[in-house]
Design a protein around this motif. Structure first.
Motif, PDB file in Angstrom:
ATOM      1  N   TYR A 483       0.811  -1.218   0.000  1.00 28.42           N
ATOM      2  CA  TYR A 483       0.000   0.000   0.000  1.00 28.42           C
ATOM      3  C   TYR A 483       0.847   1.272   0.000  1.00 28.42           C
ATOM      4  O   TYR A 483       0.386   2.332  -0.417  1.00 28.42           O
ATOM      5  CB  TYR A 483      -0.906   0.042   1.230  1.00 28.42           C
ATOM      6  CG  TYR A 483      -1.856  -1.121   1.373  1.00 28.42           C
ATOM      7  CD1 TYR A 483      -2.320  -1.834   0.279  1.00 28.42           C
ATOM      8  CD2 TYR A 483      -2.298  -1.516   2.642  1.00 28.42           C
ATOM      9  CE1 TYR A 483      -3.191  -2.913   0.430  1.00 28.42           C
ATOM     10  CE2 TYR A 483      -3.174  -2.584   2.800  1.00 28.42           C
ATOM     11  CZ  TYR A 483      -3.611  -3.276   1.690  1.00 28.42           C
ATOM     12  OH  TYR A 483      -4.478  -4.323   1.839  1.00 28.42           O
ATOM     13  N   ALA A 484       2.080   1.195   0.503  1.00 31.99           N
ATOM     14  CA  ALA A 484       2.888   2.403   0.685  1.00 31.99           C
ATOM     15  C   ALA A 484       3.262   3.060  -0.635  1.00 31.99           C
ATOM     16  O   ALA A 484       3.099   4.276  -0.812  1.00 31.99           O
ATOM     17  CB  ALA A 484       4.154   2.072   1.477  1.00 31.99           C
ATOM     18  N   GLY A 485       3.778   2.256  -1.597  1.00 34.84           N
ATOM     19  CA  GLY A 485       4.183   2.815  -2.886  1.00 34.84           C
ATOM     20  C   GLY A 485       3.048   3.513  -3.614  1.00 34.84           C
ATOM     21  O   GLY A 485       3.190   4.664  -4.056  1.00 34.84           O
ATOM     22  N   PRO A 486       1.886   2.853  -3.772  1.00 38.66           N
ATOM     23  CA  PRO A 486       0.756   3.513  -4.432  1.00 38.66           C
ATOM     24  C   PRO A 486       0.319   4.797  -3.733  1.00 38.66           C
ATOM     25  O   PRO A 486      -0.025   5.779  -4.390  1.00 38.66           O
ATOM     26  CB  PRO A 486      -0.339   2.446  -4.381  1.00 38.66           C
ATOM     27  CG  PRO A 486       0.404   1.158  -4.375  1.00 38.66           C
ATOM     28  CD  PRO A 486       1.628   1.414  -3.556  1.00 38.66           C
ATOM     29  N   PHE A 487       0.340   4.806  -2.402  1.00 39.38           N
ATOM     30  CA  PHE A 487      -0.052   6.017  -1.681  1.00 39.38           C
ATOM     31  C   PHE A 487       0.879   7.173  -2.023  1.00 39.38           C
ATOM     32  O   PHE A 487       0.428   8.294  -2.306  1.00 39.38           O
ATOM     33  CB  PHE A 487      -0.024   5.754  -0.168  1.00 39.38           C
ATOM     34  CG  PHE A 487      -0.214   6.992   0.661  1.00 39.38           C
ATOM     35  CD1 PHE A 487      -1.479   7.499   0.907  1.00 39.38           C
ATOM     36  CD2 PHE A 487       0.887   7.663   1.198  1.00 39.38           C
ATOM     37  CE1 PHE A 487      -1.652   8.649   1.676  1.00 39.38           C
ATOM     38  CE2 PHE A 487       0.722   8.805   1.961  1.00 39.38           C
ATOM     39  CZ  PHE A 487      -0.551   9.299   2.198  1.00 39.38           C
ATOM     40  N   LEU A 488       2.180   6.917  -2.005  1.00 36.91           N
ATOM     41  CA  LEU A 488       3.143   7.978  -2.286  1.00 36.91           C
ATOM     42  C   LEU A 488       2.996   8.496  -3.714  1.00 36.91           C
ATOM     43  O   LEU A 488       3.085   9.712  -3.954  1.00 36.91           O
ATOM     44  CB  LEU A 488       4.567   7.467  -2.041  1.00 36.91           C
ATOM     45  CG  LEU A 488       4.920   7.157  -0.581  1.00 36.91           C
ATOM     46  CD1 LEU A 488       6.261   6.442  -0.487  1.00 36.91           C
ATOM     47  CD2 LEU A 488       4.923   8.419   0.270  1.00 36.91           C
ATOM     48  N   ILE A 489       2.749   7.599  -4.668  1.00 35.97           N
ATOM     49  CA  ILE A 489       2.574   8.037  -6.063  1.00 35.97           C
ATOM     50  C   ILE A 489       1.299   8.858  -6.216  1.00 35.97           C
ATOM     51  O   ILE A 489       1.286   9.901  -6.898  1.00 35.97           O
ATOM     52  CB  ILE A 489       2.562   6.829  -7.009  1.00 35.97           C
ATOM     53  CG1 ILE A 489       3.958   6.208  -7.086  1.00 35.97           C
ATOM     54  CG2 ILE A 489       2.084   7.228  -8.405  1.00 35.97           C
ATOM     55  CD1 ILE A 489       5.030   7.130  -7.637  1.00 35.97           C
ATOM     56  N   LYS A 490       0.230   8.446  -5.595  1.00 33.59           N
ATOM     57  CA  LYS A 490      -1.023   9.204  -5.696  1.00 33.59           C
ATOM     58  C   LYS A 490      -0.855  10.603  -5.117  1.00 33.59           C
ATOM     59  O   LYS A 490      -1.392  11.579  -5.660  1.00 33.59           O
ATOM     60  CB  LYS A 490      -2.148   8.446  -4.987  1.00 33.59           C
ATOM     61  CG  LYS A 490      -2.587   7.179  -5.727  1.00 33.59           C
ATOM     62  CD  LYS A 490      -3.588   6.362  -4.932  1.00 33.59           C
ATOM     63  CE  LYS A 490      -3.938   5.070  -5.662  1.00 33.59           C
ATOM     64  NZ  LYS A 490      -4.850   4.205  -4.871  1.00 33.59           N
ATOM     65  N   LYS A 491      -0.124  10.709  -4.007  1.00 35.02           N
ATOM     66  CA  LYS A 491       0.133  12.031  -3.445  1.00 35.02           C
ATOM     67  C   LYS A 491       1.024  12.854  -4.374  1.00 35.02           C
ATOM     68  O   LYS A 491       0.829  14.065  -4.524  1.00 35.02           O
ATOM     69  CB  LYS A 491       0.785  11.902  -2.065  1.00 35.02           C
ATOM     70  CG  LYS A 491      -0.166  11.409  -0.980  1.00 35.02           C
ATOM     71  CD  LYS A 491      -1.303  12.402  -0.771  1.00 35.02           C
ATOM     72  CE  LYS A 491      -2.264  11.969   0.309  1.00 35.02           C
ATOM     73  NZ  LYS A 491      -3.391  12.933   0.482  1.00 35.02           N
ATOM     74  N   ALA A 492       1.981  12.197  -5.013  1.00 33.73           N
ATOM     75  CA  ALA A 492       2.840  12.903  -5.954  1.00 33.73           C
ATOM     76  C   ALA A 492       2.054  13.399  -7.163  1.00 33.73           C
ATOM     77  O   ALA A 492       2.278  14.520  -7.649  1.00 33.73           O
ATOM     78  CB  ALA A 492       3.980  11.988  -6.399  1.00 33.73           C
ATOM     79  N   LEU A 493       1.110  12.592  -7.653  1.00 37.73           N
ATOM     80  CA  LEU A 493       0.321  12.976  -8.826  1.00 37.73           C
ATOM     81  C   LEU A 493      -0.598  14.163  -8.542  1.00 37.73           C
ATOM     82  O   LEU A 493      -1.055  14.826  -9.482  1.00 37.73           O
ATOM     83  CB  LEU A 493      -0.496  11.782  -9.322  1.00 37.73           C
ATOM     84  CG  LEU A 493       0.306  10.681 -10.026  1.00 37.73           C
ATOM     85  CD1 LEU A 493      -0.568   9.465 -10.301  1.00 37.73           C
ATOM     86  CD2 LEU A 493       0.918  11.213 -11.325  1.00 37.73           C
ATOM     87  N   GLU A 494      -0.891  14.419  -7.270  1.00 36.62           N
ATOM     88  CA  GLU A 494      -1.660  15.617  -6.942  1.00 36.62           C
ATOM     89  C   GLU A 494      -0.834  16.875  -7.182  1.00 36.62           C
ATOM     90  O   GLU A 494      -1.391  17.974  -7.295  1.00 36.62           O
ATOM     91  CB  GLU A 494      -2.099  15.567  -5.470  1.00 36.62           C
ATOM     92  CG  GLU A 494      -3.095  14.454  -5.163  1.00 36.62           C
ATOM     93  CD  GLU A 494      -3.414  14.360  -3.672  1.00 36.62           C
ATOM     94  OE1 GLU A 494      -2.896  15.219  -2.910  1.00 36.62           O
ATOM     95  OE2 GLU A 494      -4.156  13.446  -3.271  1.00 36.62           O
ATOM     96  N   ARG A 495       0.482  16.704  -7.278  1.00 39.76           N
ATOM     97  CA  ARG A 495       1.385  17.838  -7.477  1.00 39.76           C
ATOM     98  C   ARG A 495       1.896  17.938  -8.909  1.00 39.76           C
ATOM     99  O   ARG A 495       2.110  19.038  -9.429  1.00 39.76           O
ATOM    100  CB  ARG A 495       2.599  17.698  -6.541  1.00 39.76           C
ATOM    101  CG  ARG A 495       2.277  17.666  -5.051  1.00 39.76           C
ATOM    102  CD  ARG A 495       2.143  19.070  -4.513  1.00 39.76           C
ATOM    103  NE  ARG A 495       3.299  19.874  -4.828  1.00 39.76           N
ATOM    104  CZ  ARG A 495       4.396  19.951  -4.069  1.00 39.76           C
ATOM    105  NH1 ARG A 495       4.467  19.247  -2.949  1.00 39.76           N
ATOM    106  NH2 ARG A 495       5.403  20.734  -4.419  1.00 39.76           N
ATOM    107  N   SER A 496       2.175  16.782  -9.526  1.00 41.08           N
ATOM    108  CA  SER A 496       2.842  16.798 -10.827  1.00 41.08           C
ATOM    109  C   SER A 496       2.683  15.451 -11.520  1.00 41.08           C
ATOM    110  O   SER A 496       2.467  14.428 -10.865  1.00 41.08           O
ATOM    111  CB  SER A 496       4.330  17.109 -10.643  1.00 41.08           C
ATOM    112  OG  SER A 496       5.040  16.959 -11.849  1.00 41.08           O
TER     113      SER A 496
END
Length: 725
Positions: A483-496
């Motif tokens: 779950y950790a990797g997908p969470f970090l990517i989703k948060k990153a996609l909110e920025r860029s």
């Protein structure tokens, strides 16, 4: 004893390799408490600092073994900048002389008995009081908590810096005749160290206390100048007192603590990062030194009996007579200079019920002393707070609950030995593991052979829970790697959408790379650049150059604290620093202290699963209040490694509820009940339900949040304003 010396030498030779190994083997979710206090890279041209460590115990002792380990770990953490020579057996003089040398700045580190410090700090005599503590768990809670810290701080005005309490252990009586009552001491000359409290103890028995230096005691006993003495078993055997004493009475009547103390003059001359390493390492090694003492005590009794010594264990009624004979010493101490400290000790002790044979056992098998020791300590605090609340409410099934801690020091084989130890314990309900996934994975066969419920409050490897065993005895309240990797990517996609990955080159990094790239692919995207680095790499400029050239404007990072600090420093030196979103591996050790200036230029956020800055329900608020009161903390930011405390607290309540529902502590029945719990209002979340037969992970991405460091180094939610004292 020769075997112990050989073992110590082999262990010391291996410690540097072990320290590197424990960093290099961290796996997903396990790196957020790396070697505490490890400095950032330093130039090999820096001048080497040579310090001396003096103590009064022989080379065969646990104290010397721990002191040698202290020297090796400091050498490793400072990358050779600090070399410590250890001088045992009063090589540098008596304890009193070494204390004065430290005050004068002529000796850097000492380890005297606390009674020897009482001439400077009379309050230290509180630790000499008879029958104050009933067991070690109770004792360590006092010494490692606010009462102990307050006592150590009283050394500072005298030119000393108290870092931690090590020990020789509980004291026993020796004499040349049987000692089973206070009357048996009448008329005897008893060797004591210089302490008014200890002298009063033997006067109460009708004995004549005689002050004799520790290293002159053997000859005094041999020459009949003294008829008896008191010391822990380790001192009795190591100093060969049993050769000139025919009887040993196991009384546990008092405790011999030793204070690991630094010269203030020497410490003031050192750089802040060196001072931090020295103090942190002293504290980290306290559980290791104590554990070595405890593990050797049974063997020492066997050695004494094999040598022809009469060893007698006082029974409860005999011990009660001794307590009655010395009760006035305890009550009268409230009028002495240490009365305030005693009151604080007793207030702490009042919160802990004495343990009995029918107690229900909760185990902790974690690193509590080595590189990730803070994580194990945070888990232990969550357990302590939960158990205290449960016991106040009547315990589990009307029985008191007790915590037993086994330190694995980040070593898989020791973790397996600890799990076997727990498997043999009567009344064991469950065991909580620590930060390291490799250790938890290595224990799974023992866990399922012995049907031990393994509660996981930290280690994040998916395979710990998805382990293939049926029935499965592992339950987790923590981050799950999947779950950790997908969470970090989703948060990153909110920025860029222009994302680069910067990952450690091991199983942790590769596992996160897989889930991160899969999550991007679901959006028809891929990382603009993927760069890797190795543990111990000291310059990431090349990787950052390639990321910058790719056109990425945001980095998702998976790193431990040391390498993460290097990345932040290299990034801060660039003309246009890129923002970084990181896994939680950076949040341990001295990461913030080493990069707090650089973080003024680098925008950094990172994964967490809970924050005390957002106590969202009554359970969370109550836990924070209990933490403040118990550990002398006054701000949520001062709760170290907060996720370990919160996760452990919830897990203990969940397993307690399962045992109540099952109506037994039979572990297979409790395991089944954990899968059938309806709901629980916990600190981290409202578990509804916490687990099912198909799902033994209680948290998902809905429990994750991004945090950052504020200006004081507190871990706060991303949207929170900087906190103030």
């Amino acid at each position: 004893m020769k075997n112990r010396v050989l073992i110590a030498l082999v262990f010391i030779a291996a410690v540097a390799a072990f320290a590197w190994y424990q960093i290099s083997r961290n796996t997903p979710g396990d790196a957020n408490t790396p070697v505490a206090g490890a400095p950032a890279s330093t130039s090999s041209m820096q001048e080497t600092i040579h310090l001396k460590f003096g103590h009064d115990m022989p080379e065969t002792s646990s104290q010397h073994l721990a002191a040698m380990r202290f020297a090796d770990i400091v050498d490793y953490k400072t990358k050779g900048r600090v070399k410590i020579s250890v001088h045992p057996n009063q090589e540098l003089g008596t304890d009193q002389k070494m204390i004065e040398m430290a005050r004068a700045g002529e000796l850097a580190v000492i380890l005297p008995p606390t009674a020897k410090l009482a001439s400077l700090v009379p309050e230290m005599q509180v630790l000499d009081l008879p029958f104050l503590f009933t067991d070690r768990e109770q004792l360590y809670g006092v010494l490692d908590g606010e009462p102990g810290r307050m006592l150590l701080e009283k050394l500072t005005p005298h030119g000393l810096i108290g870092a931690a309490f090590w020990e020789s252990g509980f004291k026993q009586f020796t004499a040349n005749r049987s000692v089973r009552s206070p009357d048996d001491f009448r008329g005897l000359n008893i060797r004591v160290m210089r302490s008014n409290t200890i002298m009063e103890l033997y006067k109460a028995f009708g004995a004549n206390p005689v002050i004799i230096d520790f290293h002159e005691t053997y000859q005094a006993l041999a020459d009949k100048v003294a008829d008896g003495q008191e010391n822990p078993l380790v001192s009795i055997v190591n100093m060969k007192f049993h050769e000139v004493q025919s009887h040993v009475t196991i009384s546990n009547h008092a405790y011999l603590a030793q204070a690991l103390v630094f010269s203030k003059a020497v410490m003031d001359s050192l750089a802040p990062d060196i001072r931090e390493v020295l103090v942190a390492t002293a504290r980290e090694l306290a559980p290791f030194e104590r554990n070595d003492i405890v593990e050797n005590e049974k063997k020492l009794i066997e050695d004494l009996r094999a040598a022809g010594v009469d060893v007698y264990l006082l029974n409860a009624s005999e011990k009660e007579i001794f307590q009655q004979a010395t009760a006035h010493i305890l009550s009268g101490f409230h009028q002495e200079p240490g009365g305030e400290v005693l009151a604080m000790f007793q207030k702490h002790l009042a919160r802990h019920k004495p343990f009995g044979a029918d107690d229900i056992i909760l185990g902790l098998n974690a690193d509590v002393s080595a590189g990730s020791g803070l994580s194990g300590q945070s888990i232990n605090r969550g357990m302590e707070l939960a158990v205290a609340k449960i016991n106040r409410a009547g315990g589990i099934l009307g029985r008191n609950v007790r915590i037993v801690v086994r330190d694995n020091s980040g070593i898989s084989d020791r973790g397996r030995d600890n799990m076997r130890y727990f498997g043999k314990m009567d009344n064991l309900l469950a065991v909580l593991c620590g930060i390291y996934s490799p250790i938890a994975l290595a224990e799974l066969d023992i866990v399922h052979q012995e049907k031990i419920i393994l509660l996981n409050p930290w280690a994040a490897a998916t395979a710990i829970v998805d382990n293939g065993y049926d029935p499965n005895y592992v339950f987790r309240v923590s981050v799950r790697d999947a779950y950790a990797g997908p969470f970090l990517i989703k948060k990153a996609l909110e920025r860029s959408r222009n994302i680069a990955l910067l990952l450690v080159n091991d199983g942790w990094g590769r596992g996160n790379r897989k889930t991160m790239t899969q999550t991007l692919a679901e959006q028809n995207l891929e990382p603009l650049m993927v760069q890797q680095f190795n543990w111990g790499e000291e310059n990431m400029t090349a990787q950052l150059d390639l990321i910058e050239k790719s056109g990425a404007d945001l980095i998702v990072m998976v790193a431990g604290a040391i390498e993460g600090a290097t990345i932040i420093k290299n990034m801060a030196a660039r003309k246009k620093p890129l923002p970084i979103i990181s896994h939680w591996g950076i949040t341990g050790g001295n990461f913030w202290r080493s990069v707090n200036k650089e973080l003024e230029r680098v925008e950094l956020s990172f994964l967490q699963s809970y924050s005390f800055f957002r106590p969202g329900n009554d359970a969370s608020k109550a836990l924070m209040e209990a933490y403040f009161e118990t550990y002398g903390v006054d701000h949520p930011g001062k709760i170290f490694a907060p996720v370990g405390t919160a996760h452990a607290y919830d897990l203990v309540h969940l397993v307690a509820k399962a045992a109540e529902q099952a109506g037994t502590i039979d572990r297979p029945a409790v395991r089944d009940a954990l899968e059938r719990l309806d709901e629980h209002m916990g600190v981290v979340k409202h578990y509804n339900p916490p687990f099912t037969p198909e799902r033994h992970d209680a948290l998902d991405q809905s429990s994750f949040l991004l945090c950052r460091y504020d200006h004081q180094g507190y871990i706060i939610p991303l949207t929170e304003k900087d906190s103030h004292e």
